[in-house]
Write a protein that holds these residues in place. Sequence first.
Motif, PDB file in Angstrom:
ATOM      1  N   TYR A  27       3.843   5.818  -5.321  1.00 29.05           N
ATOM      2  CA  TYR A  27       3.720   5.819  -6.783  1.00 29.05           C
ATOM      3  C   TYR A  27       2.898   7.019  -7.254  1.00 29.05           C
ATOM      4  CZ  TYR A  27       1.488   5.100 -11.232  1.00 29.05           C
ATOM      5  OH  TYR A  27       0.993   5.315 -12.489  1.00 29.05           O
ATOM      6  N   LEU A  28       1.795   7.303  -6.580  1.00 30.76           N
ATOM      7  CA  LEU A  28       0.933   8.410  -6.993  1.00 30.76           C
ATOM      8  C   LEU A  28       1.683   9.741  -6.951  1.00 30.76           C
ATOM      9  CD1 LEU A  28      -2.371   7.382  -5.153  1.00 30.76           C
ATOM     10  CD2 LEU A  28      -1.902   7.249  -7.606  1.00 30.76           C
ATOM     11  N   PHE A  29       2.480   9.952  -5.897  1.00 29.78           N
ATOM     12  CA  PHE A  29       3.262  11.188  -5.808  1.00 29.78           C
ATOM     13  C   PHE A  29       4.359  11.231  -6.871  1.00 29.78           C
ATOM     14  CE2 PHE A  29       1.519  11.065  -1.456  1.00 29.78           C
ATOM     15  CZ  PHE A  29       1.048  12.363  -1.367  1.00 29.78           C
ATOM     16  N   ARG A  30       5.066  10.123  -7.024  1.00 27.36           N
ATOM     17  CA  ARG A  30       6.161  10.087  -7.996  1.00 27.36           C
ATOM     18  C   ARG A  30       5.633  10.220  -9.431  1.00 27.36           C
ATOM     19  NH1 ARG A  30      11.944  10.196  -8.726  1.00 27.36           N
ATOM     20  NH2 ARG A  30      12.161   9.495 -10.872  1.00 27.36           N
ATOM     21  N   ASP A  31       4.477   9.625  -9.704  1.00 32.03           N
ATOM     22  CA  ASP A  31       3.900   9.711 -11.039  1.00 32.03           C
ATOM     23  C   ASP A  31       3.551  11.159 -11.383  1.00 32.03           C
ATOM     24  OD1 ASP A  31       2.621   8.349 -13.436  1.00 32.03           O
ATOM     25  OD2 ASP A  31       0.875   9.359 -12.590  1.00 32.03           O
ATOM     26  N   ARG A  48      14.330  10.911  -4.187  1.00 25.98           N
ATOM     27  CA  ARG A  48      14.782   9.839  -3.299  1.00 25.98           C
ATOM     28  C   ARG A  48      13.938   8.587  -3.501  1.00 25.98           C
ATOM     29  NH1 ARG A  48      18.642  12.020  -0.780  1.00 25.98           N
ATOM     30  NH2 ARG A  48      19.205  10.016   0.104  1.00 25.98           N
ATOM     31  N   LEU A  49      13.042   8.616  -4.482  1.00 24.73           N
ATOM     32  CA  LEU A  49      12.171   7.477  -4.766  1.00 24.73           C
ATOM     33  C   LEU A  49      12.577   6.801  -6.066  1.00 24.73           C
ATOM     34  CD1 LEU A  49       8.679   9.058  -3.973  1.00 24.73           C
ATOM     35  CD2 LEU A  49      10.026   7.570  -2.495  1.00 24.73           C
ATOM     36  N   PRO A  50      12.241   5.520  -6.215  1.00 26.10           N
ATOM     37  CA  PRO A  50      12.404   4.878  -7.524  1.00 26.10           C
ATOM     38  C   PRO A  50      11.443   5.507  -8.528  1.00 26.10           C
ATOM     39  CG  PRO A  50      12.101   3.250  -5.773  1.00 26.10           C
ATOM     40  CD  PRO A  50      11.769   4.594  -5.187  1.00 26.10           C
ATOM     41  N   SER A  51      11.551   5.102  -9.779  1.00 23.35           N
ATOM     42  CA  SER A  51      10.642   5.600 -10.803  1.00 23.35           C
ATOM     43  C   SER A  51       9.219   5.140 -10.499  1.00 23.35           C
ATOM     44  CB  SER A  51      11.067   5.090 -12.182  1.00 23.35           C
ATOM     45  OG  SER A  51      10.883   3.679 -12.259  1.00 23.35           O
ATOM     46  N   ALA A  52       8.247   5.822 -11.098  1.00 28.16           N
ATOM     47  CA  ALA A  52       6.851   5.445 -10.903  1.00 28.16           C
ATOM     48  C   ALA A  52       6.609   4.008 -11.352  1.00 28.16           C
ATOM     49  CB  ALA A  52       5.939   6.412 -11.665  1.00 28.16           C
ATOM     50  N   ALA A  53       7.195   3.631 -12.481  1.00 27.74           N
ATOM     51  CA  ALA A  53       6.997   2.271 -12.977  1.00 27.74           C
ATOM     52  C   ALA A  53       7.557   1.238 -12.008  1.00 27.74           C
ATOM     53  CB  ALA A  53       7.657   2.112 -14.354  1.00 27.74           C
ATOM     54  N   SER A  54       8.700   1.534 -11.390  1.00 29.60           N
ATOM     55  CA  SER A  54       9.302   0.604 -10.429  1.00 29.60           C
ATOM     56  C   SER A  54       8.420   0.460  -9.196  1.00 29.60           C
ATOM     57  CB  SER A  54      10.700   1.086 -10.021  1.00 29.60           C
ATOM     58  OG  SER A  54      11.580   1.097 -11.130  1.00 29.60           O
ATOM     59  N   LEU A  55       7.868   1.566  -8.717  1.00 29.63           N
ATOM     60  CA  LEU A  55       6.984   1.511  -7.552  1.00 29.63           C
ATOM     61  C   LEU A  55       5.712   0.732  -7.859  1.00 29.63           C
ATOM     62  CD1 LEU A  55       7.393   5.192  -6.341  1.00 29.63           C
ATOM     63  CD2 LEU A  55       8.066   3.163  -5.057  1.00 29.63           C
ATOM     64  N   ASP A  56       5.162   0.951  -9.041  1.00 32.78           N
ATOM     65  CA  ASP A  56       3.958   0.232  -9.450  1.00 32.78           C
ATOM     66  C   ASP A  56       4.225  -1.272  -9.508  1.00 32.78           C
ATOM     67  OD1 ASP A  56       1.189   0.249 -10.712  1.00 32.78           O
ATOM     68  OD2 ASP A  56       2.348  -0.678 -12.318  1.00 32.78           O
ATOM     69  N   MET A 102       0.822  -1.203   0.000  1.00 37.68           N
ATOM     70  CA  MET A 102       0.000   0.000   0.000  1.00 37.68           C
ATOM     71  C   MET A 102       0.860   1.260   0.000  1.00 37.68           C
ATOM     72  SD  MET A 102      -1.131   2.658   2.115  1.00 37.68           S
ATOM     73  CE  MET A 102      -0.785   2.038   3.761  1.00 37.68           C
ATOM     74  N   VAL A 103       1.913   1.286   0.823  1.00 36.70           N
ATOM     75  CA  VAL A 103       2.804   2.442   0.860  1.00 36.70           C
ATOM     76  C   VAL A 103       3.451   2.656  -0.502  1.00 36.70           C
ATOM     77  CG1 VAL A 103       4.919   3.369   1.861  1.00 36.70           C
ATOM     78  CG2 VAL A 103       3.225   2.291   3.339  1.00 36.70           C
ATOM     79  N   SER A 104       3.828   1.570  -1.152  1.00 38.38           N
ATOM     80  CA  SER A 104       4.414   1.684  -2.496  1.00 38.38           C
ATOM     81  C   SER A 104       3.422   2.322  -3.465  1.00 38.38           C
ATOM     82  CB  SER A 104       4.824   0.302  -3.008  1.00 38.38           C
ATOM     83  OG  SER A 104       5.749  -0.311  -2.138  1.00 38.38           O
ATOM     84  N   ALA A 105       2.143   1.956  -3.333  1.00 34.09           N
ATOM     85  CA  ALA A 105       1.123   2.532  -4.209  1.00 34.09           C
ATOM     86  C   ALA A 105       0.937   4.023  -3.933  1.00 34.09           C
ATOM     87  CB  ALA A 105      -0.195   1.791  -4.024  1.00 34.09           C
ATOM     88  N   VAL A 106       0.957   4.411  -2.672  1.00 38.03           N
ATOM     89  CA  VAL A 106       0.819   5.830  -2.319  1.00 38.03           C
ATOM     90  C   VAL A 106       1.996   6.636  -2.875  1.00 38.03           C
ATOM     91  CG1 VAL A 106       0.797   7.487  -0.419  1.00 38.03           C
ATOM     92  CG2 VAL A 106      -0.579   5.408  -0.267  1.00 38.03           C
ATOM     93  N   GLY A 118      -5.803  -4.894 -17.909  1.00 34.33           N
ATOM     94  CA  GLY A 118      -4.594  -4.099 -18.072  1.00 34.33           C
ATOM     95  C   GLY A 118      -4.551  -2.864 -17.204  1.00 34.33           C
ATOM     96  N   TRP A 119      -5.244  -2.883 -16.076  1.00 32.88           N
ATOM     97  CA  TRP A 119      -5.231  -1.739 -15.175  1.00 32.88           C
ATOM     98  C   TRP A 119      -3.878  -1.659 -14.484  1.00 32.88           C
ATOM     99  CZ3 TRP A 119     -10.101  -0.062 -12.087  1.00 32.88           C
ATOM    100  CH2 TRP A 119     -11.156   0.200 -12.977  1.00 32.88           C
ATOM    101  N   LYS A 120      -3.141  -0.631 -14.811  1.00 33.31           N
ATOM    102  CA  LYS A 120      -1.863  -0.384 -14.154  1.00 33.31           C
ATOM    103  C   LYS A 120      -1.800   1.082 -13.772  1.00 33.31           C
ATOM    104  CE  LYS A 120       0.425  -4.030 -16.800  1.00 33.31           C
ATOM    105  NZ  LYS A 120       1.510  -4.399 -17.727  1.00 33.31           N
ATOM    106  N   GLY A 121      -0.745   1.449 -13.110  1.00 37.01           N
ATOM    107  CA  GLY A 121      -0.582   2.852 -12.768  1.00 37.01           C
ATOM    108  C   GLY A 121      -1.594   3.347 -11.759  1.00 37.01           C
ATOM    109  N   ARG A 122      -2.194   4.506 -12.035  1.00 38.02           N
ATOM    110  CA  ARG A 122      -3.031   5.177 -11.059  1.00 38.02           C
ATOM    111  C   ARG A 122      -4.295   4.379 -10.728  1.00 38.02           C
ATOM    112  NH1 ARG A 122      -0.788  10.153 -10.321  1.00 38.02           N
ATOM    113  NH2 ARG A 122      -2.480  10.773  -8.940  1.00 38.02           N
TER     114      ARG A 122
END
Length: 375
Positions: A244-248, A270-278, A238-242, A338-342
């Motif tokens: 991700y939203l900021f990094r995206d 200081r975060l990985p890329s959005a794709a990596s977090l997703d 869940m934290v990774s998803a949160v 194919g739901w990915k990302g946001r």
Amino acid sequence: MNLAAAGTNEQLAEISNVLIYSAMAVYVLAFCAHCAEWVFGSRSRVARTAAALTKEKSGEDAVPAQAAPAVKVKTKAEGGGTAVLERPAPEKPKVVTRSSAGGRGELPDGPGAAGEDEQGDTYGRIAVSLTVLAFLIHAGSVLTRSLSVQRAPWGNMYEFSTAFSLVAVGAYLGFLLAKKNIRWIGLPLVTTVLLDLGLAVTVFYTDSDQLVPALHSYWLWIHVSLAIICGALLYIGMVSAVLYLFRDSYETKLLKGVKPGRVGTSIMERLPSAASLDKFSYRINATVFPFWTFTIVAGAIWAGDAWGRYWGWDPKEVWSFITWVAYACYLHARATAGWKGRKAAYLVLLAFACYLFNYYGVNIFFNGKHSYAGV
């Protein structure tokens, strides 16, 4: 705190209380160190990298190659050693791939994503060291609580909360020990642990005591321990998803040529890329889902032994099933639609909210066969 419960080793119970407060104090120091790492750690290097990323062309599939390399001179031995000028084939252009998370150009991991030279940041090393120390003290508290009554240390909401946060920190440190670069999760993790332990010692505290008869079963070790482990790992997902939203959102601004603020840049880089977090969030949730399924099955088997029925639509049973359905929908949506990302991130937040309500809300707002949790 009254520790005069029958059948309780009061000395060990008191030691457990002292240790949990000590662990919270060390977690506070770790929180401060993580804050310093995110705000001040290698800020200039992070800012330089972010500035370079803003020069990428937005909305394009590929970035042109660098200037053509200089002409090479090759000398061939045969035929009198005539010098032959030969221009090498042009290098392939650097490609910015389509992001699986957002359907747009994808940026690399931030330089502060706990990798390479950033791993040695002073603030980060201090934060991790303090987290390890707090974890050991925390583990001592859970252990002495268990020894004080000679049973599993998760018989009520207080014990479940302290064990839950202990497993979450243990999972985080385990990833670090396995050389997985997830130091970026340290700050939200320690923050959540402090909130969880704060609720445990103020709202959910229950004196160390023996279990009600329905809980005297070996299934307590299997069913409840699995629920704690699954919840701790689902929390990380869940934290990774949160994040991700900021990094995206941050990456979208960069690709549009918008220059973010200095503080925001220092934090987001200081975060990985959005794709990596997703991808990380998906892998965690997909791995945990079968174990959560078995957790519900184990609870049904235990209910059959304790109450003579496997399923009775008790509020805890209902919300465990709702949580299962929410994560099943998330995994199904990713696999088929194919739901990915946001979209996927929002589903993860909804599913974990169901878990939290099952964790807190059911015990607080409903009466049922699981109402012995000591709230």
